[in-house]
Design a protein around this motif. Structure first.
Motif, mmCIF file in Angstrom:
data_model
loop_
_atom_site.group_PDB
_atom_site.id
_atom_site.type_symbol
_atom_site.label_atom_id
_atom_site.label_comp_id
_atom_site.label_asym_id
_atom_site.label_seq_id
_atom_site.Cartn_x
_atom_site.Cartn_y
_atom_site.Cartn_z
ATOM 1 N N ASP A 168 0.847 -1.200 0.000
ATOM 2 C CA ASP A 168 0.000 0.000 0.000
ATOM 3 C C ASP A 168 0.879 1.244 0.000
ATOM 4 O O ASP A 168 0.732 2.136 0.841
ATOM 5 C CB ASP A 168 -0.919 -0.029 1.230
ATOM 6 N N ARG A 172 1.209 4.865 -5.012
ATOM 7 C CA ARG A 172 1.512 3.766 -5.935
ATOM 8 C C ARG A 172 1.193 2.407 -5.313
ATOM 9 O O ARG A 172 2.066 1.573 -5.076
ATOM 10 C CB ARG A 172 2.984 3.815 -6.338
ATOM 11 N N HIS A 174 0.413 -1.338 -5.214
ATOM 12 C CA HIS A 174 0.711 -2.341 -6.219
ATOM 13 C C HIS A 174 0.810 -3.735 -5.624
ATOM 14 O O HIS A 174 0.948 -3.915 -4.408
ATOM 15 C CB HIS A 174 2.010 -1.999 -6.966
ATOM 16 N N THR A 176 3.158 -7.072 -5.956
ATOM 17 C CA THR A 176 4.450 -7.541 -6.438
ATOM 18 C C THR A 176 4.420 -9.057 -6.568
ATOM 19 O O THR A 176 4.055 -9.760 -5.631
ATOM 20 C CB THR A 176 5.584 -7.135 -5.487
ATOM 21 N N VAL A 199 -6.382 -8.251 -12.583
ATOM 22 C CA VAL A 199 -5.319 -7.324 -12.228
ATOM 23 C C VAL A 199 -4.364 -7.174 -13.420
ATOM 24 O O VAL A 199 -3.887 -6.084 -13.717
ATOM 25 C CB VAL A 199 -4.561 -7.831 -10.986
ATOM 26 N N ASP A 212 5.913 -5.632 -10.708
ATOM 27 C CA ASP A 212 4.892 -4.885 -9.999
ATOM 28 C C ASP A 212 3.698 -4.631 -10.907
ATOM 29 O O ASP A 212 3.860 -4.288 -12.079
ATOM 30 C CB ASP A 212 5.433 -3.546 -9.506
ATOM 31 N N VAL A 213 2.504 -4.790 -10.340
ATOM 32 C CA VAL A 213 1.263 -4.528 -11.067
ATOM 33 C C VAL A 213 0.451 -3.522 -10.264
ATOM 34 O O VAL A 213 0.199 -3.740 -9.062
ATOM 35 C CB VAL A 213 0.441 -5.819 -11.261
ATOM 36 N N ASP A 214 0.063 -2.414 -10.880
ATOM 37 C CA ASP A 214 -0.737 -1.410 -10.187
ATOM 38 C C ASP A 214 -2.115 -1.976 -9.843
ATOM 39 O O ASP A 214 -2.746 -2.666 -10.653
ATOM 40 C CB ASP A 214 -0.904 -0.164 -11.062
ATOM 41 N N ILE A 215 -2.571 -1.683 -8.636
ATOM 42 C CA ILE A 215 -3.877 -2.164 -8.191
ATOM 43 C C ILE A 215 -4.642 -1.025 -7.518
ATOM 44 O O ILE A 215 -4.092 0.063 -7.284
ATOM 45 C CB ILE A 215 -3.746 -3.351 -7.210
ATOM 46 N N ALA A 220 -4.956 -2.847 -2.122
ATOM 47 C CA ALA A 220 -3.649 -2.803 -1.464
ATOM 48 C C ALA A 220 -3.783 -2.647 0.043
ATOM 49 O O ALA A 220 -2.911 -3.090 0.796
ATOM 50 C CB ALA A 220 -2.819 -1.667 -2.032
#
Length: 250
Positions: A168, A172, A174, A176, A199, A212-215, A220
């Motif tokens: 969190d 940003r 994300h 991982t 995702v 890393d993928v933005d969520i 988060a």
């Protein structure tokens, strides 16, 4: 220029006004598999190709690092396809040879390259001179994995060893994905079990690496979550798994 990205292969459509018309924009030359696993100890691999089109095509083949703007003349990959340029009759087949040069590569992990198949359709001369037509040349990219001998684990262990961390991070948030294995982890799909939306549609995580993928911030910030993922194996088959996410402490 329009680019279509797919889980098993990537197809680059190059569109230009020309003498060719009436064809659908899809790859007519297809391979027997969606990926090639090249054992480093082997001198070559073969790949069967078939032309599904009702017309002949000329195909140019080369192996590179996967950049969409790469050209055969600037490729430095240690794998050479033979023949590099060939003609395929309608519904014809060919066995493409992939030769490994023996150039030094990491011995503790896989290396990834891309096989390019650039499909050039024929021209049509029996058209009216005042008719606007469209030429469509299609470039398909396939993953080529060079796998050293004697790796410390088996490729079948990748799915069980992947780790998922929720972070969190302010500004940003994300997810991982950590891959502690010496193999590439090829995910066709990634989502949380509590959410319907994906995702990531496709994700490749390098050996001993992470991605890393933005969520969403609310995902988060969860105190617990489970990631569901679909892993693609050497044969292109899928393995659906779920894994609890670890929370990154702040």
């Amino acid at each position: 220029m329009a680019i279509l990205r797919m889980p098993f292969a990537r197809i680059l459509f190059l569109l230009a006004i020309g003498l060719f018309a009436g064809r659908n924009a899809f790859a007519g030359v297809v391979a027997e598999s969606t990926r090639v696993v090249f054992m480093a100890g082997a001198g070559e691999r073969s790949l069967q190709l078939i032309n599904l089109n009702d017309y002949p095509v000329v195909v140019e083949a080369w192996v590179d690092d996967g950049e969409l703007d790469s050209l055969p003349e600037n490729s430095r990959a240690p794998i050479l396809p033979l023949p590099p340029i060939f003609r395929m009759d309608p519904h014809g087949q060919i066995s493409l040879r992939l030769l490994y040069s023996g150039a030094p590569l990491p011995k503790d992990r896989e290396s990834l390259f891309w096989l390019n198949l650039y499909e050039i359709p024929p021209t049509e001369l029996d058209r009216s001179l005042d008719t606007a037509t469209l030429t469509v040349a299609i470039r398909t990219q396939m993953k080529v994995f060079v796998r050293p001998q004697g790796l410390s684990a088996s490729s079948s262990e990748v799915a069980a060893k992947l780790e998922f961390l929720l972070d969190d991070e302010p500004g940003r948030p994300h997810l991982t994905v950590k891959n502690p294995t010496p193999y590439f982890a090829n995910l066709a799909k990634l989502q949380f079990t509590h959410a319907a939306e994906e995702v990531a549609e496709a994700l490749t995580v390098a050996p001993h690496g992470d991605a890393d993928v933005d969520i969403k911030p609310e995902d988060a910030a969860r105190t617990e979550a489970t990631a569901a993922f679909t892993l693609i194996d050497d044969d292109g088959n899928t393995d659906v798994r779920a894994r609890a996410c670890r929370i990154v402490p702040r």
